[in-house]
Design a protein around this motif. Structure first.
Motif, mmCIF file in Angstrom:
data_model
loop_
_atom_site.group_PDB
_atom_site.id
_atom_site.type_symbol
_atom_site.label_atom_id
_atom_site.label_comp_id
_atom_site.label_asym_id
_atom_site.label_seq_id
_atom_site.Cartn_x
_atom_site.Cartn_y
_atom_site.Cartn_z
ATOM 1 N N ARG A 272 23.475 8.998 5.875
ATOM 2 C CA ARG A 272 23.039 8.213 7.017
ATOM 3 C C ARG A 272 24.119 7.216 7.407
ATOM 4 O O ARG A 272 24.864 6.727 6.555
ATOM 5 C CB ARG A 272 21.710 7.498 6.716
ATOM 6 N N ASN A 273 24.228 6.947 8.695
ATOM 7 C CA ASN A 273 25.215 5.987 9.195
ATOM 8 C C ASN A 273 24.517 4.718 9.655
ATOM 9 O O ASN A 273 23.393 4.769 10.167
ATOM 10 C CB ASN A 273 25.985 6.581 10.376
ATOM 11 N N THR A 274 25.191 3.587 9.477
ATOM 12 C CA THR A 274 24.642 2.324 9.976
ATOM 13 C C THR A 274 25.698 1.631 10.840
ATOM 14 O O THR A 274 26.884 1.660 10.523
ATOM 15 C CB THR A 274 24.252 1.370 8.830
ATOM 16 N N ILE A 275 25.230 1.049 11.933
ATOM 17 C CA ILE A 275 26.100 0.283 12.837
ATOM 18 C C ILE A 275 25.697 -1.177 12.686
ATOM 19 O O ILE A 275 24.576 -1.552 13.056
ATOM 20 C CB ILE A 275 25.882 0.732 14.299
ATOM 21 N N VAL A 276 26.576 -1.996 12.143
ATOM 22 C CA VAL A 276 26.214 -3.396 11.898
ATOM 23 C C VAL A 276 27.396 -4.322 12.132
ATOM 24 O O VAL A 276 28.550 -3.919 12.034
ATOM 25 C CB VAL A 276 25.741 -3.639 10.439
ATOM 26 N N ALA B 153 29.124 7.552 13.810
ATOM 27 C CA ALA B 153 28.087 7.202 14.789
ATOM 28 C C ALA B 153 26.673 7.347 14.206
ATOM 29 O O ALA B 153 26.388 8.276 13.454
ATOM 30 C CB ALA B 153 28.235 8.087 16.028
ATOM 31 N N ALA B 154 25.811 6.413 14.562
ATOM 32 C CA ALA B 154 24.385 6.508 14.195
ATOM 33 C C ALA B 154 23.681 7.189 15.359
ATOM 34 O O ALA B 154 23.168 6.529 16.262
ATOM 35 C CB ALA B 154 23.816 5.123 13.929
ATOM 36 N N ASP B 155 23.695 8.519 15.353
ATOM 37 C CA ASP B 155 23.246 9.274 16.515
ATOM 38 C C ASP B 155 22.049 10.172 16.219
ATOM 39 O O ASP B 155 21.712 11.049 17.003
ATOM 40 C CB ASP B 155 24.404 10.136 17.048
ATOM 41 N N SER C 138 21.699 12.453 10.781
ATOM 42 C CA SER C 138 21.976 12.198 9.361
ATOM 43 C C SER C 138 21.713 13.452 8.522
ATOM 44 O O SER C 138 22.368 13.667 7.503
ATOM 45 C CB SER C 138 21.148 11.018 8.854
ATOM 46 N N VAL D 192 16.963 7.405 14.709
ATOM 47 C CA VAL D 192 17.816 6.227 14.700
ATOM 48 C C VAL D 192 16.896 5.019 14.817
ATOM 49 O O VAL D 192 16.134 4.896 15.781
ATOM 50 C CB VAL D 192 18.818 6.195 15.878
ATOM 51 N N ASP E 259 19.611 7.087 10.162
ATOM 52 C CA ASP E 259 20.639 6.356 10.898
ATOM 53 C C ASP E 259 20.041 5.054 11.420
ATOM 54 O O ASP E 259 18.891 5.039 11.873
ATOM 55 C CB ASP E 259 21.146 7.188 12.087
ATOM 56 N N MET E 260 20.818 3.978 11.353
ATOM 57 C CA MET E 260 20.302 2.667 11.782
ATOM 58 C C MET E 260 21.381 1.907 12.551
ATOM 59 O O MET E 260 22.558 2.009 12.256
ATOM 60 C CB MET E 260 19.896 1.822 10.562
ATOM 61 N N GLN E 261 20.928 1.121 13.540
ATOM 62 C CA GLN E 261 21.826 0.168 14.204
ATOM 63 C C GLN E 261 21.204 -1.210 14.096
ATOM 64 O O GLN E 261 19.981 -1.341 14.119
ATOM 65 C CB GLN E 261 22.028 0.535 15.685
ATOM 66 N N ASP F 46 15.780 12.923 9.370
ATOM 67 C CA ASP F 46 17.126 13.453 9.609
ATOM 68 C C ASP F 46 17.584 13.301 11.048
ATOM 69 O O ASP F 46 18.758 13.445 11.356
ATOM 70 C CB ASP F 46 17.162 14.954 9.256
ATOM 71 N N GLY G 197 27.163 3.047 19.870
ATOM 72 C CA GLY G 197 26.861 3.239 18.449
ATOM 73 C C GLY G 197 26.384 4.648 18.160
ATOM 74 O O GLY G 197 26.528 5.159 17.047
ATOM 75 N N ALA G 198 25.793 5.278 19.183
ATOM 76 C CA ALA G 198 25.333 6.660 19.030
ATOM 77 C C ALA G 198 26.448 7.652 19.376
ATOM 78 O O ALA G 198 26.212 8.850 19.478
ATOM 79 C CB ALA G 198 24.109 6.905 19.913
#
Ligand SMILES: Cc1ncc(C[n+]2csc(CCOP(=O)(O)OP(=O)(O)O)c2C)c(N)n1
Ligand code: SF4
Ligand SMILES: [Mg+2]
Lengths: 254, 356
Positions: free
Chosen positions: B207-211, B196-198, B201, A47, A65-67, A44, B68-69
């Motif tokens: 959950r967030n994804t930055i792509v 934001a993927a910070d 989640s 990242v 969370d993923m980048q 939770d 992104g965060a």
């Protein structure tokens, strides 16, 4: 009749099919990382950073969370995230082309600064995603699509050992090379991942777990023989073990 | 706080702090070093993030991660450094991440020189990163305008979820001028960064994804069209310019940044000689202020683009003019700044040629 659970999917991975080739050890490594994050209750607040390679889609797999980062830049992206969100657990997942070639500066300097992040480094001695070209980690005499006669040290140098190299950097806290070629080593690898995330949770600094991995498709060897090839050829050049453990010296801020 | 005398680079750095910048990532390069130097002290003192990266490549990717965060992020550099940042800038634009980039331009190509230049107009407005993307790009003329734009840019970046780049030439970075840092600037109504993927989640419940990756062509095209709608909105709402002395003008100079300051003196000098010259001063260079060209009176016969380069913005002037008026160009390169008299002479040549 009493039932006993012998296998269950982990909460750490999203419930969907992985995109890896059959028999590729990327899948096992994903499972282990996902399990550790789930068991430690870190999902939770984590990242992850997907790099460029076969694991580029890992942002679809890890259940946090993923980048997605540019090729080689994951440790810089991790730095950016961790610096503004120090309470988050931040990890990268990178291949050997990504980490040991194009991303050499980023990994060295993340370690050098002692960034409190965890790197999962998957070394299969080849560029998997782009179709099996030579990597800095490709073994001498190993045939790839850009070393069709086998890698020669005269032209391309000797394979780079990243754990050994990073062990020379004062900023690195924990470095271990593991393998997933049999159940015993899988269990050992999981322990290593646990250790690495503990280092981060305790704010002890930079940790990296290097996996000796396989690429049956581009090695041109079936999955079972690939495991054996890794044991016979990769592990002798890339010996397993802890390359650095400075957790004693690192101040535990918790 | 009233007006204070500040050096351009330091004023920009302070403006970033006032604009709510959470984190700075950069790499040293002349002539912008006072920005990281100032921030290395003041950001840390404010409990904010300052990192000197190992390269511009790393710096822009740190920006990507921090943006992104969900943080408000700044990086600054100069021409060769901006060249290295282009890959990351393309990723930021593709993943729709807000950030502010300051470029203090110097002469090029290659290592070029360290004198002030406007030779990066194409680099700033066209970009060297891959793909269909645009940055919101401003090129202010005075320190006050620069400071106001730096402060607003954090809002604009967040509003559009897009990088904003502020291009000043080395003169603006290095000169000292009185400036009011706390002057009110327009604010945007912003939404929470729920994308934001910070690492929240759990709280968020998803959950967030930055792509920036879209492997399916139709999917990527949809994304490209979504970005285009945003760029169209910028073209509609963010064209900024100043019209100077255009009533009765027969020649209108088009110049930005330091060049516009010199052009102002030329316009004043020419007025004394009875030659009526106006100016379009682009403040946004992307979107290019095409609207300004529609407001010129019928007295105008010629546009004179003046740049500290050999003619980069001039292409945009041609496009905006669309063949209507005569277009002339005067420029110096390599870090040489055209003097007032050179612009006066260029105008006179045009007027004389016409009266022959
Ligand atoms: C800047 C840039 N250069 C090259 C590529 C092409 N590329 C994609 S994946 C890859 C190699 C990945 O190999 P590795 O990191 O070993 O990962 P693997 O696929 O073996 O797991 C390359 C060169 C790219 N995407 N971006
Ligand atoms: S190409 Fe190789 S590394 Fe990539 S998924 Fe297939 S087997 Fe695994
Ligand atoms: Mg590989």
């Amino acid at each position: 009749m009493k039932t006993q659970t012998v296998y269950k999917p982990t909460e750490g991975l999203v419930k969907r099919d992985l995109t890896y080739c059959p028999g590729c050890t990327h899948g096992i490594i994903h499972k282990l990382v996902g399990e550790v994050l789930a068991e430690k209750g870190l999902l939770d607040t984590s990242v992850g950073i997907a790099s460029v390679g076969c694991s580029v889609m890992s942002y679809e797999f890890f259940n946090c969370d993923m980048q997605q980062a540019a090729h080689g830049r994951a440790p810089a992206v991790a730095t950016g995230i961790k610096r503004v969100r120090p309470e988050a657990t931040v990890f990268t997942y990178q291949g050997d082309g990504d980490l040991a070639s194009i991303g050499m500066a980023e990994i060295v300097h993340a370690a050098h600064r002692g960034e409190n992040v965890t790197v999962i480094f998957v070394n299969n001695a080849i560029y998997g995603m782009t179709g099996g070209q030579m990597a800095p980690t490709t073994l001498i005499d190993q045939k790839t699509t850009t070393s069709p006669m086998g890698r020669k040290k005269e032209d391309t140098g000797l394979p780079l050992r990243m754990s050994e190299l990073l062990a020379t950097i004062p900023g690195a806290t924990y470095l271990e090379r593991v393998s997933v070629h049999d159940p015993k080593h899988v269990r050992k690898a999981k322990k290593a991942i646990e250790k690495a995330f503990d280092v981060q949770t305790k704010k002890q600094g930079f940790s990296m777990i290097e996996f000796v991995s396989t690429c049956p498709v581009n090695w041109g060897i079936n999955p079972t023989d690939s495991i054996q090839w890794a044991v016979d050829h990769l592990i002798p050049y890339y010996p397993l073990g802890v390359y650095k453990d400075a957790t004693e010296e690192a101040t535990d801020e918790n | 706080m009233g007006k204070v005398l500040m050096k351009g680079n330091e004023a920009m750095a302070l403006a970033a702090i006032k604009g709510g910048c959470d984190a700075f990532f950069g790499y040293p390069i002349t002539p912008q070093n006072e920005i990281p130097e100032y921030l290395s002290y003041h950001m840390v003192k404010e409990g904010r993030v300052f990192v000197q990266a190992e390269s511009e490549v790393a710096a822009i990717n740190m920006v990507y991660g921090a943006a992104g965060a969900g943080a408000r992020v700044l990086t600054s550099s100069s021409s060769p450094g901006i060249a290295l940042k282009q890959e990351g800038i393309s990723y930021l634009a593709g993943a729709e991440l807000p950030c502010v980039i300051i470029s203090v331009m110097r002469g090029g190509p290659g290592l070029g020189g360290i004198q002030p230049s406007q030779g990066d107009y194409n680099q700033i407005t066209r970009g060297g990163g891959n793909g269909d993307y645009h940055l919101l790009a401003f090129a202010p003329e005075s320190l006050q305008e620069t400071v106001d734009i730096v402060k607003q840019s954090f809002d604009l970046a967040d509003y559009y979820r897009n990088p904003v780049i502020i291009a000043v030439d080395g003169l603006i970075g290095q000169m000292m001028e009185p400036v009011e840092i706390d002057k009110e600037v327009p604010k945007k109504t912003l939404q929470a960064k729920d994308w934001a993927a910070d690492g929240h989640s759990g709280e968020r419940g998803k959950r967030n994804t930055i792509v920036s990756l879209h492997l399916d062509a139709y999917d990527l095209e949809r994304h490209n069209l979504k970005l285009k709608a945003k760029y169209d909105e910028m073209i509609q709402n963010e064209q900024r310019y100043e019209l100077i002395n255009i009533d009765q003008a027969e020649v209108v100079i088009v110049a930005y940044g330091t060049m516009a300051r010199v052009a102002r003196s030329a316009i004043a000098a020419l007025k004394e000689e009875g030659i009526n010259v106006g100016m379009i001063r682009p403040i946004s260079i992307w979107p290019f202020p095409r609207k300004a060209f529609k407001q010129l009176p019928d007295t105008v016969h010629t546009l004179l683009t003046v740049e500290m380069s050999l003619g980069q913005m001039n292409q945009d002037v041609h496009l905006a003019n669309n063949g209507r008026l005569n277009v002339e160009f005067y420029g110096r390169a390599g870090g040489v700044v055209p003097e007032t008299q050179e612009i006066v002479d260029a105008v006179k040549k045009i007027v004389k040629g016409r009266n022959q």
